[in-house]
Motif scaffolding. Structure first.
Motif, PDB file in Angstrom:
ATOM      1  N   UNK B   1       0.737  -1.632  -0.238  1.00  0.00           N
ATOM      2  CA  UNK B   1       0.027  -0.200   0.101  1.00  0.00           C
ATOM      3  C   UNK B   1       1.094   1.514  -0.052  1.00  0.00           C
ATOM      4  N   UNK B   2       0.524   1.850  -0.511  1.00  0.00           N
ATOM      5  CA  UNK B   2       1.304   3.466  -1.063  1.00  0.00           C
ATOM      6  C   UNK B   2       0.221   4.565  -0.659  1.00  0.00           C
ATOM      7  N   UNK B   3       1.040   5.561   0.935  1.00  0.00           N
ATOM      8  CA  UNK B   3       0.665   6.219   1.552  1.00  0.00           C
ATOM      9  C   UNK B   3       1.103   7.810   1.638  1.00  0.00           C
ATOM     10  N   UNK B   4      -0.115   9.086   0.532  1.00  0.00           N
ATOM     11  CA  UNK B   4       0.619  10.146   0.621  1.00  0.00           C
ATOM     12  C   UNK B   4      -0.137  10.675   1.752  1.00  0.00           C
ATOM     13  N   UNK B   5       0.741  11.808   2.572  1.00  0.00           N
ATOM     14  CA  UNK B   5      -0.205  12.552   3.746  1.00  0.00           C
ATOM     15  C   UNK B   5       0.400  14.432   3.239  1.00  0.00           C
ATOM     16  N   UNK B   6      -1.102  14.615   3.452  1.00  0.00           N
ATOM     17  CA  UNK B   6      -0.179  16.298   3.529  1.00  0.00           C
ATOM     18  C   UNK B   6      -0.456  16.758   4.734  1.00  0.00           C
ATOM     19  N   UNK B   7       0.899  17.443   4.655  1.00  0.00           N
ATOM     20  CA  UNK B   7       1.628  18.300   5.831  1.00  0.00           C
ATOM     21  C   UNK B   7       1.001  19.466   6.090  1.00  0.00           C
ATOM     22  N   UNK B   8       1.070  20.093   6.308  1.00  0.00           N
ATOM     23  CA  UNK B   8       0.990  21.966   6.585  1.00  0.00           C
ATOM     24  C   UNK B   8       1.456  22.594   7.543  1.00  0.00           C
ATOM     25  N   UNK B   9       2.347  23.654   6.732  1.00  0.00           N
ATOM     26  CA  UNK B   9       2.796  24.972   7.780  1.00  0.00           C
ATOM     27  C   UNK B   9       2.008  25.388   8.591  1.00  0.00           C
ATOM     28  N   UNK B  37      -1.981  20.082  13.639  1.00  0.00           N
ATOM     29  CA  UNK B  37      -2.296  19.772  14.718  1.00  0.00           C
ATOM     30  C   UNK B  37      -3.444  17.947  14.345  1.00  0.00           C
ATOM     31  N   UNK B  38      -3.791  18.528  13.233  1.00  0.00           N
ATOM     32  CA  UNK B  38      -4.579  17.071  12.322  1.00  0.00           C
ATOM     33  C   UNK B  38      -4.138  16.656  11.630  1.00  0.00           C
ATOM     34  N   UNK B  39      -3.011  17.354  11.086  1.00  0.00           N
ATOM     35  CA  UNK B  39      -2.369  16.492   9.777  1.00  0.00           C
ATOM     36  C   UNK B  39      -1.775  16.067  10.838  1.00  0.00           C
ATOM     37  N   UNK B  40      -0.574  15.998  11.397  1.00  0.00           N
ATOM     38  CA  UNK B  40      -0.203  15.341  12.252  1.00  0.00           C
ATOM     39  C   UNK B  40      -0.189  14.120  13.179  1.00  0.00           C
ATOM     40  N   UNK B  57       3.969  -1.904   3.057  1.00  0.00           N
ATOM     41  CA  UNK B  57       3.542  -0.199   2.617  1.00  0.00           C
ATOM     42  C   UNK B  57       4.981   0.670   2.584  1.00  0.00           C
ATOM     43  N   UNK B  58       4.292   1.999   2.183  1.00  0.00           N
ATOM     44  CA  UNK B  58       5.097   2.828   2.486  1.00  0.00           C
ATOM     45  C   UNK B  58       4.084   4.245   2.800  1.00  0.00           C
ATOM     46  N   UNK B  59       4.943   5.369   3.389  1.00  0.00           N
ATOM     47  CA  UNK B  59       4.350   6.280   4.117  1.00  0.00           C
ATOM     48  C   UNK B  59       5.378   7.606   2.830  1.00  0.00           C
ATOM     49  N   UNK B  60       4.381   8.189   2.620  1.00  0.00           N
ATOM     50  CA  UNK B  60       5.167   9.615   2.029  1.00  0.00           C
ATOM     51  C   UNK B  60       4.384  10.736   2.810  1.00  0.00           C
ATOM     52  N   UNK B  61       5.474  12.275   2.917  1.00  0.00           N
ATOM     53  CA  UNK B  61       4.911  13.047   3.238  1.00  0.00           C
ATOM     54  C   UNK B  61       5.050  14.154   2.025  1.00  0.00           C
ATOM     55  N   UNK B  62       3.693  14.765   1.719  1.00  0.00           N
ATOM     56  CA  UNK B  62       3.887  15.743   0.728  1.00  0.00           C
ATOM     57  C   UNK B  62       3.642  17.330   2.163  1.00  0.00           C
ATOM     58  N   UNK B 113      -5.115   8.457  -0.123  1.00  0.00           N
ATOM     59  CA  UNK B 113      -3.797  10.272  -0.175  1.00  0.00           C
ATOM     60  C   UNK B 113      -4.896  10.195   1.110  1.00  0.00           C
ATOM     61  N   UNK B 114      -3.966  10.611   2.079  1.00  0.00           N
ATOM     62  CA  UNK B 114      -4.921  11.615   3.633  1.00  0.00           C
ATOM     63  C   UNK B 114      -4.566  12.965   3.917  1.00  0.00           C
ATOM     64  N   UNK B 115      -5.352  13.854   4.477  1.00  0.00           N
ATOM     65  CA  UNK B 115      -4.993  14.916   4.609  1.00  0.00           C
ATOM     66  C   UNK B 115      -5.559  15.297   5.978  1.00  0.00           C
ATOM     67  N   UNK B 116      -5.818  16.405   6.657  1.00  0.00           N
ATOM     68  CA  UNK B 116      -6.545  16.048   7.675  1.00  0.00           C
ATOM     69  C   UNK B 116      -7.514  17.035   7.877  1.00  0.00           C
ATOM     70  N   UNK B 117      -8.260  17.200   8.812  1.00  0.00           N
ATOM     71  CA  UNK B 117      -9.748  17.850   8.699  1.00  0.00           C
ATOM     72  C   UNK B 117      -9.556  19.032   8.650  1.00  0.00           C
ATOM     73  N   UNK B 118      -8.155  20.253   8.590  1.00  0.00           N
ATOM     74  CA  UNK B 118      -8.376  20.910   8.900  1.00  0.00           C
ATOM     75  C   UNK B 118      -7.292  22.120   8.991  1.00  0.00           C
ATOM     76  N   UNK B 119      -6.620  23.116   8.225  1.00  0.00           N
ATOM     77  CA  UNK B 119      -5.640  23.764   8.821  1.00  0.00           C
ATOM     78  C   UNK B 119      -6.059  25.015  10.119  1.00  0.00           C
ATOM     79  N   UNK B 120      -5.298  25.031  10.819  1.00  0.00           N
ATOM     80  CA  UNK B 120      -5.799  26.220  12.520  1.00  0.00           C
ATOM     81  C   UNK B 120      -5.114  27.650  11.587  1.00  0.00           C
ATOM     82  N   UNK B 121      -4.660  27.781  10.279  1.00  0.00           N
ATOM     83  CA  UNK B 121      -4.502  28.838   9.872  1.00  0.00           C
ATOM     84  C   UNK B 121      -5.942  29.880   8.951  1.00  0.00           C
ATOM     85  N   UNK B 122      -5.806  28.864   7.855  1.00  0.00           N
ATOM     86  CA  UNK B 122      -6.733  29.139   6.726  1.00  0.00           C
ATOM     87  C   UNK B 122      -8.303  28.737   6.964  1.00  0.00           C
ATOM     88  N   UNK B 123      -7.968  27.575   8.028  1.00  0.00           N
ATOM     89  CA  UNK B 123      -9.489  27.154   8.189  1.00  0.00           C
ATOM     90  C   UNK B 123     -10.426  26.769   6.811  1.00  0.00           C
TER      91      UNK B 123
END
Ligand SMILES: Cc1cc2nc3c(=O)[nH]c(=O)nc-3n(C[C@H](O)[C@H](O)[C@H](O)COP(=O)(O)OP(=O)(O)OC[C@H]3O[C@@H](n4cnc5c(N)ncnc54)[C@H](O)[C@@H]3O)c2cc1C
Ligand SMILES: Nc1ncnc2c1ncn2[C@@H]1O[C@H](COP(=O)(O)O)[C@@H](O)[C@H]1O
Lengths: 322, 246
Positions: B1-9, B37-40, B57-62, B113-123
């Protein structure tokens, strides 16, 4: 030209947040000198749709859409938008809207403002205001594309305008079947329970309540007011209350007219979910509780003693109004 | 399984927010940048749990961001993940982020492809849905539980109207909310390992569709009106006659 608004049906009724989105769309349409059209998906009485304040409602009843899969819904919205020359497309910023609005925007390469809290400004650039930095600031965002998509934060503008007399037309968009298999475990909710994200009055309580057995008085106050109940995160984490009642940075964001916080300290992560409330009341036995800094009204004292008295006072007020 | 996780700063939750004179830029000198927070806590940790349970499986962060995102990418890699990709553009709206991620992911064959629920800056809570649309994939919002089942996933979602159980085949996009996983704290070994994990930088030249014209701060809150506990009932009449909310 037209303004298209997506209307969601929950349990056989038009959602309150969809009524708000529709009156928002009607206002934008009059700002732009055009008409608002609704796209309603789900089983509901045509009479209820006719009362929506738009000129026409396209009613989709195909069971293919029953699970509310954003992928198929977005295709239906795009088809209706193209057929009606829609230049503004409005959604409610709720669970469904968060899935569908961005898909529509991406498909049409249309700019999106997610979580609008006010009407757009249309002289000069088309700009829309939204809350950012977890309620610590606002952004005025210009949408720089011909077609504009807006999702509206529930309880931001209220329902305005008279009950409409919309023409209701059956509508059958051509889309393939959903790729999701969705099983709804419908919650048995009592008729007077108010869904938290849509509520305009919220009674919320925290760890100061000591245990789940003490929530009766919180529910009594909420019931007397016609309010929804909410809680702080630790309360949901330890299982005193269901997760969907947890407000804050990691939970639900609410913007009610009135938020009553009982036995909640007011941590910044909690405030992040409630600081859009119009009026905040804080009841806490600790005069140093940080929540008082964010409050409009405060009472320092023991919730166990005060809350039942407030419930009685609300009942008296309601009785005097009848 | 190849997983991509979207990480925001994003700026740490406790950051005091202020803007420069143009009212279009956040004052950043005192900002502590963290992984959203929800990404991490939810997306990344659940991806790691799925990787641990599914050998090979592999986990790649983007991350979509400038070079100043690298410390935050390393912070995420200290929790886990095999490698990271940084799409080199300072994004100004969610479409640009989603398009940058979709453009990269198109030829990589990720299953999930996984994202967090919401960014805490852009909301906004929209990026995952846009990625899904641009790749023509199914999307499930706000998962509270996520398991792999057969050649796809089983997701549970709680809402005020009831709960949903949703099944779908790979590939797809899911946004992760509370309950999906418990936060993990990076340990020394993770922090050391993160230093040598590969971070690939890829270019991107697409444009945003919206622009922030100005930021404003909420009006200063007036002083709180205190009501003595023995007169608590007065609150109800004030809410009725003065605040006019009941
Ligand atoms: C990254 C992060 C994200 C978080 N996200 C959230 C979130 O989304 N939502 C959230 O709520 N929290 C969140 N938290 C937790 C938050 O920091 C606080 O720990 C939490 O909000 C505290 O909950 P509380 O106020 O119920 O409990 P406490 O902090 O324990 O406060 C209880 C309060 O009750 C008062 N009290 C006690 N007895 C009485 C009485 N008899 N009468 C009246 N008052 C009484 C006390 O004086 C106290 O102020 C998060 C934390 C982190 C680190
Ligand atoms: N710049 C970014 N780089 C990578 N992922 C992002 C970025 N911005 C947002 N995301 C992802 O999209 C999710 C939703 O973000 P948003 O739509 O901005 O609320 C976040 O939780 C992240 O997982």
């Amino acid at each position: 030209m037209s303004v298209l608004v997506f209307i969601e049906i929950a349990k056989g009724k038009v959602k309150k947040s969809s009524f708000e989105a529709a009156s928002y769309a009607a206002k934008v349409a009059s700002q732009l000198g055009t008409q608002a059209i609704g796209l309603a998906v789900g089983q509901v009485d045509a009479a209820e749709l006719a009362a929506i304040n738009v000129s026409k409602v396209l009613h989709v009843t195909d069971s293919k859409f029953d699970g509310y899969d954003p992928q198929t819904l977005a295709k239906a919205v795009v088809e209706a938008a193209n057929a009606n020359g829609s230049t503004v497309i409005v959604f409610s910023h709720d669970t469904t809207g968060k899935g569908v609005a961005p898909r529509v925007a991406a498909r049409l390469k249309a700019g999106l403002v997610a979580g609008a809290i006010d009407y757009p400004s249309t002289d000069g650039k088309f700009t829309v205001k939204k809350a950012v930095f977890s309620g610590k600031a606002f952004a005025n965002v210009a949408i720089n594309t011909d077609v504009k998509v807006i999702s509206l934060t529930p309880n931001s503008v209220g329902v305005t305008g008279d009950a409409g007399s919309a023409a209701v037309e059956a509508y059958a968009p051509v889309v393939e079947a959903s790729k999701l298999s969705i099983e709804n475990v419908v919650k048995a909710v009592s008729a007077d329970e108010i869904p938290l994200p849509e509520a305009d009055l919220v009674v919320s309580a925290g760890r100061g309540m000591k245990g789940p057995e003490n929530w009766g008085m919180i529910e009594d106050l909420a019931h007397a007011l016609g309010a929804a109940t909410a809680c702080s995160r630790p309360v949901a984490d330890i299982g005193w209350r269901p997760h969907h009642e947890h407000v804050g940075q990691t939970g639900v964001t609410v913007r009610p007219n009135l938020y009553i916080a009982i036995g909640i300290s007011g941590a910044i992560q909690h405030l992040a979910g409630v600081n859009g409330s119009k009026v905040m009341v804080v009841i806490n036995k600790d005069p140093e509780a940080p929540f008082f800094k964010a409050a409009d009204y405060g009472i320092i004292g023991d919730a166990f003693e005060i809350v039942p008295r407030l419930t009685e006072a609300v009942k008296k007020l309601k009785a005097s109004q009848n | 399984m190849k997983i991509l996780v979207c990480i925001s700063k994003v700026p740490d939750t406790t950051t005091k927010i202020s803007f420069d004179e143009s009212k279009t830029k956040l004052n950043t000198p005192n900002v502590q940048w963290i992984v959203n927070p929800s990404d991490e806590w939810y997306a990344l940790v659940r991806a790691l749990e799925l990787q641990e349970a599914n050998a090979g499986s592999t986990v790649t962060l983007i991350n979509v961001g400038g070079a100043d995102s690298e410390p935050v990418i390393r912070k995420a890699l200290a929790i886990g993940g095999d490698s990271a990709v940084r799409v080199d553009v300072e994004p100004t709206d969610s479409f640009q982020v989603a398009d940058a991620i979709a453009t990269y992911a198109k030829s990589e064959g990720f299953d999930l492809i996984l994202t967090g629920k919401e960014t805490i800056d852009g909301n906004s809570s929209v990026t995952g849905a846009m990625i899904a649309e641009l790749l023509d994939l199914p999307y499930i919002t706000l998962a509270n539980k996520l398991d792999v089942e057969g050649n796809g996933v089983k997701v549970e979602r709680e809402s005020e109207y009831g709960d949903q159980v949703i099944k779908a085949s790979f590939p797809l996009v899911v946004s992760a909310a509370k309950g999906v996983a418990d936060a993990r704290i990076p340990n020394m070994r993770g922090i050391m390992a993160a230093r040598s994990k590969p971070v690939t930088v890829v270019p991107y030249s697409g444009a945003a569709l919206t622009s922030v014209e100005s930021y404003t701060l909420p009006p200063e809150k007036g002083a709180v009106k205190m009501i003595a506990a023995e007169n608590a009932e007065e609150l109800i009449s004030l809410l009725h006659t003065e605040a006019k909310v009941i």
